[in-house]
Design a protein around this motif. Structure first.
Motif, mmCIF file in Angstrom:
data_model
loop_
_atom_site.group_PDB
_atom_site.id
_atom_site.type_symbol
_atom_site.label_atom_id
_atom_site.label_comp_id
_atom_site.label_asym_id
_atom_site.label_seq_id
_atom_site.Cartn_x
_atom_site.Cartn_y
_atom_site.Cartn_z
ATOM 1 N N ARG A 54 -41.389 -3.319 20.536
ATOM 2 C CA ARG A 54 -41.105 -2.400 20.597
ATOM 3 C C ARG A 54 -40.134 -1.966 21.788
ATOM 4 O O ARG A 54 -39.006 -1.226 21.572
ATOM 5 C CB ARG A 54 -42.348 -1.201 20.543
ATOM 6 N N TRP A 55 -40.838 -1.883 22.573
ATOM 7 C CA TRP A 55 -40.242 -1.603 23.932
ATOM 8 C C TRP A 55 -38.504 -2.049 23.406
ATOM 9 O O TRP A 55 -37.049 -1.917 24.291
ATOM 10 C CB TRP A 55 -40.358 -2.184 24.908
ATOM 11 N N ASP A 57 -36.602 -3.513 21.425
ATOM 12 C CA ASP A 57 -36.397 -3.200 19.799
ATOM 13 C C ASP A 57 -35.379 -1.786 20.323
ATOM 14 O O ASP A 57 -34.830 -1.038 19.618
ATOM 15 C CB ASP A 57 -37.337 -2.104 18.982
ATOM 16 N N ARG A 58 -36.196 -0.418 20.904
ATOM 17 C CA ARG A 58 -35.444 0.387 21.420
ATOM 18 C C ARG A 58 -34.386 0.668 22.356
ATOM 19 O O ARG A 58 -33.701 1.291 22.715
ATOM 20 C CB ARG A 58 -36.531 1.709 22.684
ATOM 21 N N ALA A 59 -34.611 -0.783 23.284
ATOM 22 C CA ALA A 59 -33.525 -0.673 24.419
ATOM 23 C C ALA A 59 -31.928 -1.253 23.597
ATOM 24 O O ALA A 59 -31.259 -1.021 23.531
ATOM 25 C CB ALA A 59 -34.230 -1.381 25.117
ATOM 26 N N ASN A 60 -32.900 -2.087 22.593
ATOM 27 C CA ASN A 60 -31.419 -2.742 21.379
ATOM 28 C C ASN A 60 -31.155 -2.993 20.421
ATOM 29 O O ASN A 60 -30.478 -2.885 19.323
ATOM 30 C CB ASN A 60 -31.724 -4.209 22.009
ATOM 31 N N ASP A 61 -31.798 -0.855 19.743
ATOM 32 C CA ASP A 61 -32.095 -0.382 18.274
ATOM 33 C C ASP A 61 -31.877 -1.177 17.339
ATOM 34 O O ASP A 61 -30.651 -1.701 17.121
ATOM 35 C CB ASP A 61 -30.280 -0.230 18.879
ATOM 36 N N ARG A 63 -35.189 -3.774 15.136
ATOM 37 C CA ARG A 63 -36.012 -4.117 14.247
ATOM 38 C C ARG A 63 -36.866 -5.375 14.413
ATOM 39 O O ARG A 63 -37.674 -6.169 13.796
ATOM 40 C CB ARG A 63 -36.265 -3.655 12.966
ATOM 41 N N THR A 66 -39.421 -6.654 17.553
ATOM 42 C CA THR A 66 -41.287 -6.230 17.540
ATOM 43 C C THR A 66 -41.710 -7.142 16.456
ATOM 44 O O THR A 66 -43.157 -8.121 17.056
ATOM 45 C CB THR A 66 -41.613 -4.680 16.213
#
Length: 92
Positions: A54-55, A57-61, A63, A66
């Motif tokens: 999740r971390w 994915d948030r940094a790389n936008d 899915r 995860t």
């Protein structure tokens, strides 16, 4: 001077320990410890993979991380549990 009510349970416990040693059975405490260890081995790697994924994915936008790290964690957790069971089997 000895009380048979006290000596009989002690003898029975000693006989049970000797029987368990000859049959190479695990005691209740060892079995519960193994179950707890397996639980942690199976649960922690997927949860760690989920949080790291999740971390990322948030940094790389995306899915991708995860799901990839979740499945990697499931695989690693099951593999570690399998090794622990196999190691305990050889200890007997």
């Amino acid at each position: 001077m000895t009380d048979p009510d006290l000596i009989n349970p002690i003898r029975q416990a000693q006989q049970a320990q000797e029987r368990a040693a000859t049959e190479k059975r695990r005691g209740l405490g060892a079995t519960l410890t193994l179950i707890g260890t397996l639980g942690w081995l199976i649960v922690l790697p997927p949860v760690a993979g989920l949080f790291v994924g999740r971390w990322l994915d948030r940094a790389n936008d995306g899915r991708f991380w995860t799901l990839s790290l979740l499945f990697t964690g499931v695989f690693l957790g099951c593999w570690a549990a399998w090794r622990r069971i196999d190691e305990g089997h050889h200890d007997d």
